[in-house]
Scaffold this active site. Structure first.
Site, short mmCIF file in Angstrom:
data_model
loop_
_atom_site.label_atom_id
_atom_site.label_comp_id
_atom_site.label_asym_id
_atom_site.label_seq_id
_atom_site.Cartn_x
_atom_site.Cartn_y
_atom_site.Cartn_z
N ASP A 135 -21.23 7.01 -46.68
CA ASP A 135 -21.03 6.26 -47.74
C ASP A 135 -21.43 4.78 -47.39
OD1 ASP A 135 -19.95 4.97 -50.33
OD2 ASP A 135 -19.17 6.83 -50.60
N HIS A 214 -17.12 0.93 -51.78
CA HIS A 214 -17.43 2.08 -52.27
C HIS A 214 -16.94 3.06 -51.39
CE1 HIS A 214 -19.76 5.62 -53.71
NE2 HIS A 214 -19.76 5.03 -54.94
N SER A 547 -19.21 9.19 -58.27
CA SER A 547 -18.80 9.23 -57.04
C SER A 547 -17.43 9.29 -56.68
CB SER A 547 -19.24 7.67 -56.66
OG SER A 547 -20.41 7.34 -56.34
#
Length: 770
Positions: A135, A214, A547
Site C-alpha cells: 500500500d 490509505h 480497499s
C-alpha cells in the site's frame, strides 16, 4: 538457437501490447518488465544480474532484478530494444510497466468476531501470523501499531526495517516487524502514464512512512491493536481494532501519493515479501475502469501465484467501478477477490426544503452546523455547463454561489474536492447528488463545509423542486452516528461486479466484506479529506471502498491461519466462501444498494464474510498447483505461456483439453453451449471438521429452467477417507435458457451434516458455440 514456440510467444505478446496501445514511441525509453527463463543462464555468468547486463541492457538501465516470484528484470528500454530482447530464446514475455490505482471499529463484530470466544479465542487474535500490506506505507506512531504485551518477533521472519525520510529502525517494533519501500519504477518513469519521474519530496516521504493515509488505514483494519476512545472528529466513537489485533505487520510501500502504484515496484514487493516470510499478503490495488490483463501479462497475478504456491494467502480488492457489470478486477483464480458491503452503522443527515419536506442522506461533516437556518438553493447545472454541474475547479461563479447551498453532481473529481470548490466560491453548504450510475449508494465524507450526500432519486427530486421554485431554500441537519441500521449488509453500489471478463468459468468477486464507512488509523501528513488545503489532523479516519473490504479478509485469513496452521490458501478461501452469509440482519436476502433490488452472486460472490462459521467449515475445496495448471490449459493457454506464470514447465493434455468446470473452486459456474443441454463435471471435498466419521447429505437449490443431479447424494468420511469426490450433472430443460438481465440463472449445492452447511453458489450461463 531460439525455439520457435518461445519466439512465437514473445512476438505475439509484443504485438498484443501494441494493439492495445500500451507501447511507447520507439525512441523514448520506458520501463519494461521482462520474464526470463532463469535456467537458460550461461554458466560463464556468476549471477543473473551479470547475464542481464551483458546480453540485454546496460547496468544503469536496470531497476529491479526478480528472482523469487518472477524470474527476470525491469529496465528502461525503447520499444525497439524491447522487441529485440523478445527475440532472445530465453525471454518468455515482455510488457510495459503499468500504473495501478488504490481501491479506495465496528466492522470486526459485524463479521462475527466476539471477545474471548470463537475465532478470536481459537486463533489468539492472530498472534504471530505475519500480514504483508502492499500500500502507501504506514504512520507507525499510531496507537493501532503499539507492540505492548506482544511476544518476540517470530524467528522465521527474514525481513528488514528499511530506513529513509523520517523513518528509522526505531519505527519498527514487535508489531511492525518489517518495512520496505519501492520507488524505482516511479523514479525511472519520467512522463510515463502521467507520472513525473522521481518522488516529490514536498508531498512524499522516500521511506515506508505514509504520506497518503490509505496504507495506514488498511494496515490497522487488518491488524490494528485495541485503541480506546477512537473516533473521527466524534463520529464512530468507541474502541477501534483490527480483525487480527495480535498479527504482525510487514509494510511494503508500493504506492505513492498522487502517483499510484507501478507494476515493476509491485512485483519487486512480491519478490521481497515471499523471501521475508509473510503468511498473508493484502493488496488493495488494481487496474482502473474494470480493465484486466491476461494472467501472463499481469504482475499481480504472477506475483500472487508464486506466493500461494509457497502457502501464502493473497487477498485483493475487487475494484470500485460498480455497479457496472463485468467491472471486477484482480481475476486470477488463485487470488481471493473481495467486494464491499455495508455494516449496521451509518452517519445520517437530512436535507430540509422550504416546503417542509425532509430527505435522508449521509454526512461526516464535523464543523459548525447550520442550526436549522434556511439558505437559498442553487444548482449550477442549469447553466448547461457540465463542469459547473460537477462543481469542478474554477467552474463556479461566486456571484451566483455566495451565501447559498449548492447542489453538485457526483462524478469526475473527488467528492471532497467539490466541497472545497463550493467553499472557495462562497457557498455555505453542499448537497452532493448521485448520478444514475451511482444509484442510491451513499458514502460519507469528512467535508470542509456543511454537506449531505443523497441518492439519485432524492437528488432529482430536489433539483425538480428548485426548478419549479427558483426562490427555494434549504438547510442540512446532522444526525451523528447511528448503530443498528437495517438492512445490513447490502452490496455497496461502487463495489465491482461480475461476470468475470477473463474467465467466465470462475465467479468473481469471491465474497464481500465490510467496505463502507470504515473507521481505522490515519496518517498525520494530511487531513481526513486528503486535500492539501485541509489542515485538520486526525488519528482515525472513515473511508469507503473495496480497499477497506480487502484487509478485513486479510485479517480473517490471519486468524484462520493461526487457528489452523495446516490449512493452505485455497482451504482458507474455501472456509470463508462456503460459510458466507446470504441474508442481512433482518434475515432477508441481501440487496443491491444501487438499485434497491435483490443482489446476485455476480454482486456478492459466495456472500458476506462470516467468521463465526468460517472457523469450522466442516468441508473445504482444496487446490494444488496441478489444478491451476489444468485450468490454464482448459482456457487455451499454451505450456510456454503457462510457464510465464508458474515458473516451471507444464504439459497440457494433447488429445483432450481439460474441462474448466472440473476446477475445484468453492463456487460453481457452468457454461452451456446453446446447442447442448447437458454437462457433467466433478468436485472434491476434504473433511476438516472435528468429527472424522462425518456423514453429509446433499441439498440442491435448482436454478430456474435447469435440473441439477449430484452423485452420490451422501458423502461418508472416516479416519482413512478424508476426501470424497462427487459428480454434478446439469440438464437444461431447453437449448435456450431464459437468463434474464443478469445473463445467468442461479442456484446452489450444499452439503449438510446437522451442524455444518457447506454451500457453493451455482451459476448457469449459455454461450454461442465457436
Amino acid at each position: 538457437m531460439a525455439s520457435s514456440s518461445v519466439v512465437c510467444l514473445g512476438y505475439l505478446v509484443f504485438v498484443l501490447l501494441q494493439i492495445v496501445g500500451i507501447g511507447s514511441s520507439s525512441q523514448t525509453p520506458t520501463v519494461y518488465i521482462l520474464r526470463v527463463d532463469s535456467t537458460s543462464k550461461p554458466s560463464v555468468f556468476p549471477t543473473h544480474y551479470h547475464w542481464y547486463t551483458a546480453e540485454f541492457t546496460e547496468p544503469t538501465k536496470i531497476l529491479h532484478v526478480y528472482d523469487t516470484v518472477f524470474h527476470g528484470f525491469s529496465a528502461l528500454l525503447t520499444e525497439a530494444q524491447a522487441a529485440s530482447a523478445l527475440e532472445h530464446p530465453a525471454v518468455l514475455a515482455a510488457f510495459p510497466d503499468r500504473r495501478r490505482e488504490l481501491h479506495t471499529t465496528r466492522s470486526p463484530q459485524f463479521i462475527g468476531l466476539r471477545n474471548k470466544e470463537g475465532l478470536w479465542s481459537e486463533s489468539d487474535y492472530g498472534s504471530d501470523v505475519i500480514i504483508g500490506i502492499f500500500d502507501t506505507g504506514i504512520w507507525p506512531e499510531r496507537r493501532s501499531f503499539s507492540d505492548l504485551n506482544l511476544g518476540p518477533v517470530p524467528e522465521r521472519w527474514r525481513g528488514i526495517c528499511q530506513t529513509g525520510a523520517q523513518f528509522t529502525r526505531e519505527n519498527c517494533n514487535r508489531k511492525i516487524i518489517g518495512a520496505r519501500f519501492f520507488s524505482k519504477g516511479h523514479e525511472a518513469g519520467d512522463g510515463f502514464a502521467g507520472v513525473i519521474g522521481g518522488i516529490n519530496d514536498t508531498l512524499e516521504f522516500k521511506s515506508p512512512r505514509d504520506a497518503d493515509g490509505h496504507g495506514t488505514h488498511t494496515a490497522s483494519t487488518a491488524a490494528g491493536r485495541y485503541s480506546f476512545n477512537a473516533s473521527m472528529e466524534g463520529f464512530a466513537s468507541g474502541i477501534a481494532k483490527g480483525v487480527a489485533p495480535k498479527a504482525r505487520l510487514a509494510v511494503y510501500k508500493v504506492c505513492w501519493r498522487g502517483a499510484g502504484c507501478l507494476d515493476s515496484d509491485i512485483l519487486a514487493a512480491f519478490d521481497a515479501a515471499v523471501k521475508d516470510g509473510v503468511d498473508v499478503i493484502s493488496i488493495s490495488v488494481g487496474g482502473g475502469e474494470g480493465i484486466s490483463s491476461p494472467y501472463y501479462l499481469d504482475p499481480i497475478a504472477i506475483g500472487a501465484y508464486a506466493a500461494i504456491s509457497r502457502g501464502i494467502f493473497v487477498s485483493s480488492s475487487a475494484g470500485n467501478d460498480g455497479p457496472n457489470g463485468m467491472s471486477v478486477t484482480n481475476l486470477a483464480p488463485w487470488l481471493t477477490t473481495v467486494g464491499a458491503g455495508t455494516i449496521d452503522r451509518n452517519f445520517p443527515a437530512d436535507v430540509v426544503l422550504s416546503d417542509g419536506r425532509k430527505f435522508s442522506g449521509v454526512s461526516l461533516y464535523a464543523g459548525e452546523p447550520l442550526n436549522g437556518k434556511m439558505y437559498p438553493l442553487v444548482y449550477p447545472g442549469t447553466s448547461g455547463m457540465l463542469s459547473a454541474s460537477l462543481c469542478m475547479e474554477n467552474s463556479l461563479d461566486p456571484n451566483t454561489i455566495k451565501g447559498k447551498i449548492v447542489i453538485c453532481d457526483r462524478g469526475s473529481n473527488p467528492r471532497v474536492a467539490k466541497g472545497l470548490v463550493v467553499k472557495k466560491a462562497g457557498g455555505v453548504g453542499m448537497i452532493l447528488a448521485n448520478g444514475i450510475s451511482n444509484g442510491e449508494g451513499l458514502v460519507g465524507d469528512a467535508q470542509m463545509i456543511p454537506s449531505c450526500s443523497v441518492g439519485y432519486h432524492v437528488g432529482d427530486e430536489i433539483k425538480s423542486y428548485l426548478a419549479s421554485n427558483p426562490s427555494a431554500t434549504a438547510t442540512i441537519n446532522f444526525g451523528g452516528t447511528v448503530i443498528g441500521i437495517k438492512p445490513a449488509p447490502v452490496v455497496a453500489s461502487f463495489s465491482a461486479r461480475g461476470p468475470n471478463g477473463l474467465n467466465p468459468q470462475i465467479l468473481k468477486p469471491d465474497l464481500i466484506a465490510p467496505g463502507v464507512n470504515i473507521l481505522a488509523a490515519w496518517t498525520d501528513a494530511v487531513g481526513p479529506t486528503g486535500l492539501d488545503s485541509d489542515t485538520r489532523r486526525v488519528e482515525f479516519n472513515i473511508l469507503s471502498g473495496t480497499s477497506m473490504a480487502c484487509p478485513h479478509v486479510s485479517g480473517a485469513a490471519a486468524l484462520l491461519k493461526s487457528a489452523h496452521p495446516d490449512w493452505g490458501p485455497a482451504a482458507i478461501r474455501s472456509a470463508m466462501m462456503t460459510t458466507a452469509s446470504l441474508v442481512d440482519n433482518s434475515l432477508s436476502p441481501m440487496w443491491d444498494e444501487a438499485n434497491q433490488k435483490p443482489a446476485s452472486p455476480y454482486d456478492f460472490g459466495a456472500g458476506n464474510l462470516n467468521l463465526d462459521l468460517a472457523m469450522d467449515p466442516g468441508l473445504v475445496y482444496d487446490l494444488s498447483e496441478d489444478d491451476y495448471a489444468n485450468l490454464l490449459c482448459s482456457i487455451g493457454y499454451s505450456p510456454k505461456t503457462i510457464e510465464v506464470i508458474t515458473h516451471s514447465p507444464v504439459r497440457c493434455p494433447v488429445k483432450r483439453k481439460p474441462l474448466s468446470e472440473n476446477f475445484n473452486y468453492p463456487s460453481i459456474t457452468v457454461s452451456l453451449p446453446h446447442n447442448a443441454t447437458k454437462k457433467t463435471f466433478f468436485r472434491t471435498v476434504t473433511n476438516v471438521g472435528a468429527e472424522v466419521n462425518a456423514v453429509y447429505q446433499v441439498r440442491i437449490e435448482q436454478p430456474r429452467g435447469v435440473n441439477v443431479n449430484v452423485n452420490p447424494r451422501k458423502l461418508v468420511f472416516s479416519e482413512k477417507v478424508m476426501k470424497r469426490r462427487y459428480t454434478v450433472s446439469i440438464y437444461s430443460e431447453s437449448d435456450n435458457l431464459s437468463l434474464g438481465d443478469s445473463g445467468a440463472v442461479f442456484g446452489s449445492i450444499s452439503w449438510v451434516d446437522g451442524k455444518h452447511v457447506v454451500r457453493s453458489p451455482l451459476l448457469i450461463t449459455q454461450t454461442d458455440p465457436l
